[in-house]
Write an enzyme that holds these catalytic residues in place. Structure first.
Site, short mmCIF file in Angstrom:
data_model
loop_
_atom_site.label_atom_id
_atom_site.label_comp_id
_atom_site.label_asym_id
_atom_site.label_seq_id
_atom_site.Cartn_x
_atom_site.Cartn_y
_atom_site.Cartn_z
N GLU A 76 -4.32 27.10 -18.39
CA GLU A 76 -4.17 25.70 -18.82
C GLU A 76 -3.67 24.82 -17.67
O GLU A 76 -2.72 24.06 -17.83
CB GLU A 76 -3.25 25.61 -20.02
N GLU A 118 -7.45 31.35 -26.97
CA GLU A 118 -6.26 31.52 -27.79
C GLU A 118 -6.42 30.74 -29.08
O GLU A 118 -6.85 29.58 -29.06
CB GLU A 118 -5.00 31.02 -27.05
#
Length: 489
Positions: free
Chosen positions: A122, A267
Protein backbone atom coordinates in the site's frame (compact mmCIF):
# COMPACT_ATOMS: atom_id res chain seq x y z
CA UNK A 1 -22.06 7.90 -0.53
CA UNK A 2 -18.47 6.70 -0.74
CA UNK A 3 -18.09 3.13 -1.95
CA UNK A 4 -14.40 2.55 -1.39
CA UNK A 5 -13.09 0.67 1.64
CA UNK A 6 -9.46 1.27 2.64
CA UNK A 7 -6.98 -0.48 4.89
CA UNK A 8 -3.72 0.28 6.68
CA UNK A 9 -0.75 -1.62 7.96
CA UNK A 10 1.56 -4.57 7.20
CA UNK A 11 0.89 -8.06 7.30
CA UNK A 12 1.24 -11.66 5.57
CA UNK A 13 -1.54 -13.08 3.22
CA UNK A 14 -2.52 -16.57 2.21
CA UNK A 15 -4.74 -18.25 -0.36
CA UNK A 16 -6.81 -21.27 0.47
CA UNK A 17 -7.41 -23.40 -2.63
CA UNK A 18 -10.66 -24.79 -3.97
CA UNK A 19 -11.98 -25.93 -7.33
CA UNK A 20 -13.99 -23.54 -9.47
CA UNK A 21 -15.08 -24.39 -13.00
CA UNK A 22 -12.43 -27.11 -13.23
CA UNK A 23 -9.57 -24.78 -12.32
CA UNK A 24 -7.84 -24.19 -8.98
CA UNK A 25 -8.56 -20.76 -7.53
CA UNK A 26 -7.90 -19.52 -4.05
CA UNK A 27 -9.51 -17.66 -1.20
CA UNK A 28 -6.94 -15.79 0.80
CA UNK A 29 -6.31 -15.45 4.50
CA UNK A 30 -3.65 -13.05 5.75
CA UNK A 31 -1.19 -14.32 8.33
CA UNK A 32 0.55 -11.48 10.12
CA UNK A 33 3.78 -11.69 12.09
CA UNK A 34 3.50 -8.49 14.15
CA UNK A 35 2.93 -10.38 17.38
CA UNK A 36 4.75 -10.48 20.69
CA UNK A 37 4.53 -14.27 20.66
CA UNK A 38 4.11 -15.53 17.08
CA UNK A 39 3.32 -19.16 16.53
CA UNK A 40 6.38 -21.14 15.42
CA UNK A 41 6.56 -21.28 11.59
CA UNK A 42 6.44 -25.08 11.52
CA UNK A 43 3.15 -25.01 13.43
CA UNK A 44 1.72 -22.41 11.05
CA UNK A 45 2.78 -24.42 8.00
CA UNK A 46 1.02 -27.47 9.46
CA UNK A 47 -2.03 -25.28 10.10
CA UNK A 48 -2.01 -24.27 6.45
CA UNK A 49 -1.76 -27.86 5.27
CA UNK A 50 -4.37 -29.12 7.73
CA UNK A 51 -6.76 -26.55 6.26
CA UNK A 52 -5.70 -27.47 2.70
CA UNK A 53 -4.29 -23.99 2.16
CA UNK A 54 -2.36 -24.02 -1.08
CA UNK A 55 -0.85 -20.54 -1.31
CA UNK A 56 0.71 -18.08 1.13
CA UNK A 57 1.80 -14.48 0.79
CA UNK A 58 4.52 -13.05 3.00
CA UNK A 59 5.03 -9.35 3.56
CA UNK A 60 8.76 -9.84 3.90
CA UNK A 61 11.15 -12.68 3.12
CA UNK A 62 11.85 -14.10 6.56
CA UNK A 63 14.27 -16.99 6.12
CA UNK A 64 12.86 -18.97 9.05
CA UNK A 65 9.39 -18.89 7.51
CA UNK A 66 10.69 -19.71 4.03
CA UNK A 67 12.68 -22.62 5.42
CA UNK A 68 9.52 -23.93 7.12
CA UNK A 69 7.71 -23.74 3.77
CA UNK A 70 10.40 -25.80 2.05
CA UNK A 71 8.93 -28.83 0.33
CA UNK A 72 5.43 -28.05 1.60
CA UNK A 73 3.90 -27.65 -1.84
CA UNK A 74 2.46 -24.29 -0.76
CA UNK A 75 2.82 -21.50 -3.31
CA UNK A 76 4.48 -18.39 -1.90
CA UNK A 77 4.39 -14.65 -2.49
CA UNK A 78 7.32 -12.97 -0.78
CA UNK A 79 7.12 -9.29 0.13
CA UNK A 80 9.34 -6.24 0.18
CA UNK A 81 8.58 -3.70 2.95
CA UNK A 82 8.11 -0.06 1.97
CA UNK A 83 11.23 0.89 3.90
CA UNK A 84 13.36 -1.02 1.37
CA UNK A 85 11.94 0.66 -1.73
CA UNK A 86 14.44 3.54 -1.83
CA UNK A 87 17.51 1.32 -1.88
CA UNK A 88 16.02 -1.04 -4.46
CA UNK A 89 14.86 1.85 -6.64
CA UNK A 90 18.30 3.43 -6.68
CA UNK A 91 20.43 0.34 -7.21
CA UNK A 92 19.92 -2.51 -9.64
CA UNK A 93 22.72 -4.28 -7.80
CA UNK A 94 20.77 -4.07 -4.55
CA UNK A 95 17.74 -5.55 -6.32
CA UNK A 96 19.86 -8.39 -7.71
CA UNK A 97 21.26 -9.16 -4.26
CA UNK A 98 17.77 -9.13 -2.77
CA UNK A 99 16.48 -11.54 -5.41
CA UNK A 100 19.48 -13.84 -4.99
CA UNK A 101 19.11 -13.97 -1.20
CA UNK A 102 15.34 -14.08 -0.89
CA UNK A 103 14.12 -15.76 -4.08
CA UNK A 104 16.77 -17.63 -6.07
CA UNK A 105 18.41 -19.39 -3.13
CA UNK A 106 15.10 -20.68 -1.79
CA UNK A 107 13.76 -21.71 -5.19
CA UNK A 108 16.88 -23.58 -6.26
CA UNK A 109 18.13 -25.24 -3.09
CA UNK A 110 15.28 -25.02 -0.62
CA UNK A 111 12.33 -26.22 -2.73
CA UNK A 112 10.18 -23.18 -1.93
CA UNK A 113 7.54 -22.57 -4.60
CA UNK A 114 7.80 -18.77 -4.91
CA UNK A 115 5.32 -17.39 -7.46
CA UNK A 116 5.17 -13.65 -6.74
CA UNK A 117 7.25 -10.83 -5.33
CA UNK A 118 5.10 -8.12 -3.75
CA UNK A 119 6.98 -4.84 -4.09
CA UNK A 120 5.90 -2.61 -1.22
CA UNK A 121 2.63 -2.67 0.69
CA UNK A 122 0.00 0.00 0.00
CA UNK A 123 2.78 2.49 -0.86
CA UNK A 124 0.40 5.08 -2.33
CA UNK A 125 -1.93 5.22 0.65
CA UNK A 126 -3.05 8.84 0.87
CA UNK A 127 -2.10 8.99 4.58
CA UNK A 128 1.54 8.38 3.62
CA UNK A 129 1.65 11.80 1.95
CA UNK A 130 3.53 10.65 -1.13
CA UNK A 131 6.49 9.18 0.75
CA UNK A 132 6.94 6.31 -1.71
CA UNK A 133 5.61 7.84 -4.93
CA UNK A 134 9.05 8.28 -6.50
CA UNK A 135 10.56 4.94 -5.46
CA UNK A 136 7.88 2.28 -5.90
CA UNK A 137 7.87 2.03 -9.70
CA UNK A 138 11.69 2.08 -10.09
CA UNK A 139 11.94 -0.60 -7.39
CA UNK A 140 9.37 -2.68 -9.26
CA UNK A 141 11.34 -2.33 -12.49
CA UNK A 142 14.63 -3.28 -10.84
CA UNK A 143 13.16 -6.34 -9.12
CA UNK A 144 11.69 -7.46 -12.45
CA UNK A 145 15.07 -6.98 -14.15
CA UNK A 146 16.77 -8.93 -11.36
CA UNK A 147 14.30 -11.81 -11.70
CA UNK A 148 14.95 -11.95 -15.45
CA UNK A 149 18.71 -11.94 -14.90
CA UNK A 150 18.33 -14.78 -12.41
CA UNK A 151 16.41 -16.80 -15.00
CA UNK A 152 13.18 -16.52 -13.04
CA UNK A 153 11.28 -14.01 -15.19
CA UNK A 154 8.78 -16.58 -16.42
CA UNK A 155 8.38 -18.37 -13.10
CA UNK A 156 8.15 -15.51 -10.59
CA UNK A 157 5.97 -12.46 -11.27
CA UNK A 158 5.92 -9.01 -9.66
CA UNK A 159 3.00 -7.10 -8.23
CA UNK A 160 2.27 -4.19 -5.87
CA UNK A 161 -0.40 -4.65 -3.16
CA UNK A 162 -2.32 -1.38 -3.40
CA UNK A 163 -4.94 0.20 -1.22
CA UNK A 164 -8.35 0.78 -2.75
CA UNK A 165 -7.84 4.51 -2.36
CA UNK A 166 -5.68 4.57 -5.52
CA UNK A 167 -8.96 4.81 -7.44
CA UNK A 168 -12.18 6.67 -6.83
CA UNK A 169 -15.58 7.40 -8.30
CA UNK A 170 -17.41 10.67 -8.85
CA UNK A 171 -20.68 9.07 -7.76
CA UNK A 172 -21.91 5.89 -6.11
CA UNK A 173 -21.85 4.19 -9.52
CA UNK A 174 -18.79 2.04 -10.34
CA UNK A 175 -18.87 3.09 -14.00
CA UNK A 176 -17.58 6.52 -12.98
CA UNK A 177 -14.38 5.02 -11.52
CA UNK A 178 -10.90 6.21 -12.43
CA UNK A 179 -7.50 6.37 -10.81
CA UNK A 180 -6.91 9.06 -8.25
CA UNK A 181 -6.04 12.23 -10.13
CA UNK A 182 -2.80 12.99 -8.27
CA UNK A 183 -1.31 9.58 -9.20
CA UNK A 184 -3.17 8.77 -12.42
CA UNK A 185 -0.18 8.95 -14.79
CA UNK A 186 1.96 6.89 -12.40
CA UNK A 187 -0.76 4.27 -12.01
CA UNK A 188 -1.15 3.92 -15.78
CA UNK A 189 2.60 3.41 -16.15
CA UNK A 190 2.63 0.76 -13.43
CA UNK A 191 -0.37 -1.07 -14.83
CA UNK A 192 1.21 -1.14 -18.29
CA UNK A 193 4.44 -2.53 -16.83
CA UNK A 194 2.58 -5.22 -14.88
CA UNK A 195 0.56 -6.13 -17.96
CA UNK A 196 3.65 -6.33 -20.18
CA UNK A 197 5.36 -8.66 -17.68
CA UNK A 198 2.44 -10.96 -16.90
CA UNK A 199 1.76 -9.50 -13.45
CA UNK A 200 -1.56 -8.79 -11.76
CA UNK A 201 -3.17 -5.75 -10.16
CA UNK A 202 -3.35 -6.50 -6.43
CA UNK A 203 -5.82 -4.44 -4.41
CA UNK A 204 -6.94 -4.51 -0.77
CA UNK A 205 -10.69 -3.93 -0.26
CA UNK A 206 -12.18 -3.40 3.20
CA UNK A 207 -15.95 -2.87 3.55
CA UNK A 208 -15.42 -2.69 7.34
CA UNK A 209 -13.35 0.47 6.90
CA UNK A 210 -16.14 2.05 4.85
CA UNK A 211 -18.46 1.47 7.81
CA UNK A 212 -15.83 2.52 10.36
CA UNK A 213 -15.02 5.80 8.60
CA UNK A 214 -18.58 6.87 7.80
CA UNK A 215 -21.30 6.60 10.47
CA UNK A 216 -23.90 7.12 7.73
CA UNK A 217 -22.66 4.22 5.61
CA UNK A 218 -25.49 1.66 5.21
CA UNK A 219 -24.38 -1.32 7.29
CA UNK A 220 -26.14 -3.98 5.20
CA UNK A 221 -24.30 -2.75 2.09
CA UNK A 222 -21.05 -3.92 3.69
CA UNK A 223 -22.30 -7.52 3.82
CA UNK A 224 -23.58 -10.02 1.24
CA UNK A 225 -27.01 -11.06 2.48
CA UNK A 226 -29.27 -8.32 1.22
CA UNK A 227 -29.43 -4.55 0.85
CA UNK A 228 -32.73 -2.76 0.53
CA UNK A 229 -31.51 -0.01 -1.82
CA UNK A 230 -29.25 -1.61 -4.45
CA UNK A 231 -27.42 0.62 -6.91
CA UNK A 232 -28.47 0.43 -10.56
CA UNK A 233 -25.54 1.35 -12.78
CA UNK A 234 -26.80 1.21 -16.36
CA UNK A 235 -28.52 -2.11 -15.71
CA UNK A 236 -25.80 -3.60 -13.53
CA UNK A 237 -27.14 -4.10 -10.02
CA UNK A 238 -24.94 -3.70 -6.93
CA UNK A 239 -26.21 -4.88 -3.56
CA UNK A 240 -22.86 -5.02 -1.73
CA UNK A 241 -19.90 -2.67 -1.54
CA UNK A 242 -17.32 -5.31 -2.47
CA UNK A 243 -18.75 -5.74 -5.97
CA UNK A 244 -19.08 -1.98 -6.36
CA UNK A 245 -15.52 -1.39 -5.22
CA UNK A 246 -14.11 -4.15 -7.44
CA UNK A 247 -15.95 -2.83 -10.49
CA UNK A 248 -14.86 0.74 -9.76
CA UNK A 249 -11.32 -0.56 -10.24
CA UNK A 250 -12.38 -2.34 -13.43
CA UNK A 251 -13.80 0.92 -14.75
CA UNK A 252 -10.52 2.67 -13.99
CA UNK A 253 -8.60 -0.05 -15.82
CA UNK A 254 -10.95 0.05 -18.80
CA UNK A 255 -10.81 3.83 -19.08
CA UNK A 256 -7.04 3.63 -19.29
CA UNK A 257 -6.78 0.85 -21.83
CA UNK A 258 -6.48 -2.33 -19.70
CA UNK A 259 -9.92 -4.00 -19.75
CA UNK A 260 -8.52 -7.52 -19.34
CA UNK A 261 -6.01 -6.86 -16.54
CA UNK A 262 -5.91 -9.66 -13.96
CA UNK A 263 -7.04 -8.59 -10.48
CA UNK A 264 -6.06 -10.16 -7.16
CA UNK A 265 -7.90 -9.14 -3.99
CA UNK A 266 -4.87 -8.95 -1.74
CA UNK A 267 -6.75 -8.43 1.52
CA UNK A 268 -10.37 -8.62 2.57
CA UNK A 269 -11.89 -9.45 5.93
CA UNK A 270 -13.57 -8.26 9.10
CA UNK A 271 -12.12 -7.74 12.61
CA UNK A 272 -13.61 -9.30 15.73
CA UNK A 273 -12.80 -6.80 18.50
CA UNK A 274 -11.72 -3.26 19.26
CA UNK A 275 -14.78 -1.45 17.83
CA UNK A 276 -18.54 -1.55 18.13
CA UNK A 277 -18.84 -3.02 14.61
CA UNK A 278 -15.95 -5.44 15.14
CA UNK A 279 -17.24 -8.61 16.76
CA UNK A 280 -17.45 -12.35 16.19
CA UNK A 281 -20.99 -12.26 14.81
CA UNK A 282 -20.26 -9.57 12.24
CA UNK A 283 -16.95 -11.16 11.19
CA UNK A 284 -18.58 -14.55 10.69
CA UNK A 285 -21.44 -12.94 8.78
CA UNK A 286 -19.04 -11.12 6.48
CA UNK A 287 -16.58 -13.94 5.83
CA UNK A 288 -19.31 -16.56 5.39
CA UNK A 289 -21.12 -14.22 3.03
CA UNK A 290 -17.97 -13.50 1.06
CA UNK A 291 -17.14 -17.19 0.72
CA UNK A 292 -20.66 -17.95 -0.51
CA UNK A 293 -20.52 -14.95 -2.83
CA UNK A 294 -17.37 -16.09 -4.62
CA UNK A 295 -17.65 -19.88 -4.32
CA UNK A 296 -19.89 -20.33 -7.36
CA UNK A 297 -17.60 -18.44 -9.72
CA UNK A 298 -20.29 -15.83 -10.40
CA UNK A 299 -17.89 -12.91 -10.12
CA UNK A 300 -19.08 -9.31 -10.20
CA UNK A 301 -21.53 -7.51 -12.50
CA UNK A 302 -18.70 -6.21 -14.72
CA UNK A 303 -16.53 -9.33 -14.63
CA UNK A 304 -18.28 -12.68 -14.27
CA UNK A 305 -16.08 -15.61 -13.31
CA UNK A 306 -13.83 -16.76 -10.46
CA UNK A 307 -12.32 -14.21 -8.06
CA UNK A 308 -8.82 -14.56 -6.63
CA UNK A 309 -8.98 -13.23 -3.07
CA UNK A 310 -7.01 -13.32 0.18
CA UNK A 311 -8.86 -13.19 3.49
CA UNK A 312 -7.35 -10.91 6.07
CA UNK A 313 -6.22 -12.36 8.30
CA UNK A 314 -5.11 -15.76 9.51
CA UNK A 315 -3.98 -15.00 13.08
CA UNK A 316 -4.44 -12.01 15.40
CA UNK A 317 -1.41 -9.73 15.89
CA UNK A 318 -1.09 -8.13 19.31
CA UNK A 319 1.84 -5.87 18.39
CA UNK A 320 0.33 -4.07 15.41
CA UNK A 321 -0.05 -0.32 15.45
CA UNK A 322 -3.47 0.80 16.65
CA UNK A 323 -3.21 4.22 15.04
CA UNK A 324 -5.95 3.33 12.52
CA UNK A 325 -8.08 1.86 15.35
CA UNK A 326 -8.02 -0.72 18.13
CA UNK A 327 -9.51 -3.27 15.73
CA UNK A 328 -6.15 -3.57 13.95
CA UNK A 329 -5.05 -6.32 16.34
CA UNK A 330 -8.13 -8.47 15.77
CA UNK A 331 -8.44 -9.30 12.06
CA UNK A 332 -7.63 -13.00 12.41
CA UNK A 333 -9.97 -15.88 11.72
CA UNK A 334 -7.81 -17.50 14.42
CA UNK A 335 -6.87 -16.17 17.84
CA UNK A 336 -3.18 -15.61 18.63
CA UNK A 337 -2.76 -19.27 19.61
CA UNK A 338 -4.28 -20.77 16.45
CA UNK A 339 -7.71 -21.42 17.96
CA UNK A 340 -10.56 -20.78 15.44
CA UNK A 341 -12.79 -17.87 16.39
CA UNK A 342 -15.95 -19.18 14.71
CA UNK A 343 -17.11 -21.79 12.24
CA UNK A 344 -16.12 -20.95 8.68
CA UNK A 345 -15.98 -23.07 5.54
CA UNK A 346 -13.21 -22.07 3.16
CA UNK A 347 -14.15 -24.17 0.16
CA UNK A 348 -15.27 -27.54 -1.14
CA UNK A 349 -12.69 -29.49 0.89
CA UNK A 350 -13.15 -27.48 4.08
CA UNK A 351 -16.83 -28.04 4.76
CA UNK A 352 -16.11 -29.14 8.30
CA UNK A 353 -14.84 -25.71 9.29
CA UNK A 354 -11.49 -24.40 10.40
CA UNK A 355 -8.94 -26.85 11.78
CA UNK A 356 -7.11 -25.50 14.88
CA UNK A 357 -3.34 -25.31 15.20
CA UNK A 358 -1.74 -28.35 16.77
CA UNK A 359 1.37 -28.68 18.90
CA UNK A 360 0.89 -25.27 20.55
CA UNK A 361 2.56 -25.02 23.96
CA UNK A 362 1.22 -22.70 26.63
CA UNK A 363 2.68 -21.15 29.75
CA UNK A 364 1.33 -22.14 33.15
CA UNK A 365 -2.37 -21.73 33.96
CA UNK A 366 -1.96 -18.63 36.06
CA UNK A 367 -3.02 -15.01 35.76
CA UNK A 368 -2.07 -11.65 37.24
CA UNK A 369 -5.06 -9.78 38.67
CA UNK A 370 -5.99 -6.93 40.95
CA UNK A 371 -5.55 -8.09 44.54
CA UNK A 372 -8.83 -8.51 46.46
CA UNK A 373 -7.37 -6.29 49.18
CA UNK A 374 -6.42 -3.49 46.77
CA UNK A 375 -8.49 -0.32 46.71
CA UNK A 376 -9.67 1.42 43.55
CA UNK A 377 -8.80 4.64 45.34
CA UNK A 378 -5.12 3.72 45.52
CA UNK A 379 -3.18 6.72 44.13
CA UNK A 380 -0.89 4.43 42.10
CA UNK A 381 -3.72 2.57 40.36
CA UNK A 382 -4.15 4.81 37.32
CA UNK A 383 -0.42 4.95 36.56
CA UNK A 384 -0.15 1.18 37.03
CA UNK A 385 -2.95 0.42 34.59
CA UNK A 386 -1.66 3.02 32.17
CA UNK A 387 1.79 1.49 32.26
CA UNK A 388 0.42 -2.00 31.70
CA UNK A 389 -1.73 -0.94 28.74
CA UNK A 390 1.02 1.12 27.13
CA UNK A 391 3.31 -1.94 27.19
CA UNK A 392 0.75 -4.63 26.38
CA UNK A 393 -2.53 -5.10 24.53
CA UNK A 394 -5.67 -3.62 26.10
CA UNK A 395 -7.68 -3.23 22.89
CA UNK A 396 -10.36 -5.65 24.13
CA UNK A 397 -11.34 -3.13 26.82
CA UNK A 398 -13.75 -0.23 26.45
CA UNK A 399 -17.06 0.53 24.78
CA UNK A 400 -18.19 -1.91 22.12
CA UNK A 401 -15.46 -4.48 22.78
CA UNK A 402 -15.51 -8.11 23.88
CA UNK A 403 -14.76 -7.10 27.47
CA UNK A 404 -17.05 -4.08 27.60
CA UNK A 405 -19.10 -5.59 30.45
CA UNK A 406 -16.19 -5.83 32.90
CA UNK A 407 -16.46 -3.66 35.97
CA UNK A 408 -13.60 -1.43 37.10
CA UNK A 409 -11.82 -4.19 39.01
CA UNK A 410 -12.17 -6.49 36.00
CA UNK A 411 -10.68 -3.84 33.71
CA UNK A 412 -7.67 -3.45 36.00
CA UNK A 413 -7.18 -7.21 36.22
CA UNK A 414 -7.35 -7.55 32.44
CA UNK A 415 -4.69 -4.86 32.00
CA UNK A 416 -2.40 -6.42 34.60
CA UNK A 417 -2.79 -9.89 33.10
CA UNK A 418 -2.15 -8.72 29.56
CA UNK A 419 1.15 -7.19 30.68
CA UNK A 420 2.01 -10.28 32.75
CA UNK A 421 1.37 -12.74 29.91
CA UNK A 422 3.20 -10.69 27.29
CA UNK A 423 6.20 -10.71 29.63
CA UNK A 424 6.16 -14.52 29.76
CA UNK A 425 4.63 -14.66 33.25
CA UNK A 426 7.80 -13.36 34.85
CA UNK A 427 7.12 -12.73 38.52
CA UNK A 428 8.47 -9.19 38.23
CA UNK A 429 5.69 -8.43 35.71
CA UNK A 430 3.03 -8.90 38.40
CA UNK A 431 4.46 -6.59 41.03
CA UNK A 432 2.35 -3.48 40.70
CA UNK A 433 2.87 -1.92 44.14
CA UNK A 434 0.30 -3.18 46.65
CA UNK A 435 -2.13 -3.82 43.80
CA UNK A 436 -1.51 -7.13 42.01
CA UNK A 437 -1.45 -10.81 42.81
CA UNK A 438 -1.06 -14.08 40.89
CA UNK A 439 -4.01 -16.48 40.85
CA UNK A 440 -4.64 -19.98 39.51
CA UNK A 441 -8.36 -19.27 39.07
CA UNK A 442 -9.36 -18.12 35.58
CA UNK A 443 -10.75 -14.56 35.95
CA UNK A 444 -12.56 -14.68 32.59
CA UNK A 445 -16.31 -14.04 32.97
CA UNK A 446 -18.20 -17.32 32.44
CA UNK A 447 -20.06 -17.85 29.17
CA UNK A 448 -18.93 -14.68 27.48
CA UNK A 449 -16.53 -13.50 24.79
CA UNK A 450 -14.11 -11.79 27.19
CA UNK A 451 -11.11 -14.04 27.71
CA UNK A 452 -8.14 -13.46 30.01
CA UNK A 453 -5.43 -15.09 27.92
CA UNK A 454 -2.62 -17.44 28.85
CA UNK A 455 0.39 -16.77 26.65
CA UNK A 456 1.92 -19.34 24.34
CA UNK A 457 5.54 -20.30 24.03
CA UNK A 458 6.63 -18.33 20.98
CA UNK A 459 8.84 -19.28 18.06
CA UNK A 460 11.72 -17.47 19.76
CA UNK A 461 12.06 -16.19 23.32
CA UNK A 462 10.65 -12.69 23.64
CA UNK A 463 12.82 -10.01 25.18
CA UNK A 464 11.17 -7.50 27.46
CA UNK A 465 12.88 -4.64 29.16
CA UNK A 466 11.70 -2.82 32.27
CA UNK A 467 9.07 -5.48 32.94
CA UNK A 468 8.68 -4.41 36.54
CA UNK A 469 6.44 -1.43 37.19
CA UNK A 470 8.20 1.90 37.44
CA UNK A 471 7.02 5.49 37.63
CA UNK A 472 7.95 5.98 33.97
CA UNK A 473 5.70 8.60 32.30
CA UNK A 474 2.70 7.05 30.57
CA UNK A 475 1.35 7.78 27.12
CA UNK A 476 -1.40 10.40 27.37
CA UNK A 477 -3.79 8.34 25.25
CA UNK A 478 -3.54 5.41 27.65
CA UNK A 479 -4.15 7.65 30.65
CA UNK A 480 -7.34 8.76 28.93
CA UNK A 481 -8.33 5.13 28.36
CA UNK A 482 -7.56 4.33 31.98
CA UNK A 483 -9.81 7.15 33.17
CA UNK A 484 -12.64 5.68 31.10
CA UNK A 485 -12.06 2.17 32.40
CA UNK A 486 -12.02 3.26 36.02
CA UNK A 487 -15.08 5.47 35.64
CA UNK A 488 -17.48 2.54 35.33
CA UNK A 489 -18.00 2.35 39.07
Amino acid sequence: MRILGVKYGLWISMILGFMVLGKVYGIGANWGTQATHPLPPNIVVKLLKDNEIQKVKLFDADSEILNALSGSGIEVMVGIPNEMLWSLANSLGAAEKWVEKNVSSHVSSNSVDIKYVAVGNEPFLSQLNGTFLSTTFPALQNIQAALIKAGLGNRVKVTIPLNADVYQSSSEKPSTGDFRQDIRDLMVSIVKFLSDNGGAFTVNIYPFISLYNDPNFPADYAFFDGYSSPIDDNGKIYNNVFDANHDTLLSALQKNGFPNMSIIIGEIGWPTDGDNNANLKAAQRFNRGFMTHISGGKGTPMRPGPIDAYLFSLIDEDAKSIQPGNFERHWGIYYFDGTPKYNLSLGANNGGGLVPASGVRYLARQWCVLSPSASLDDPQLADSVGYACSHADCTSLGHGTSCADLDARGNVSYAFNSYYQENDQQSSACKFPNLSTITNTDPSPPGGTCKFKIMIQASSPSSHKNNAFTTKPVNVMFLFIVSLLLSVL
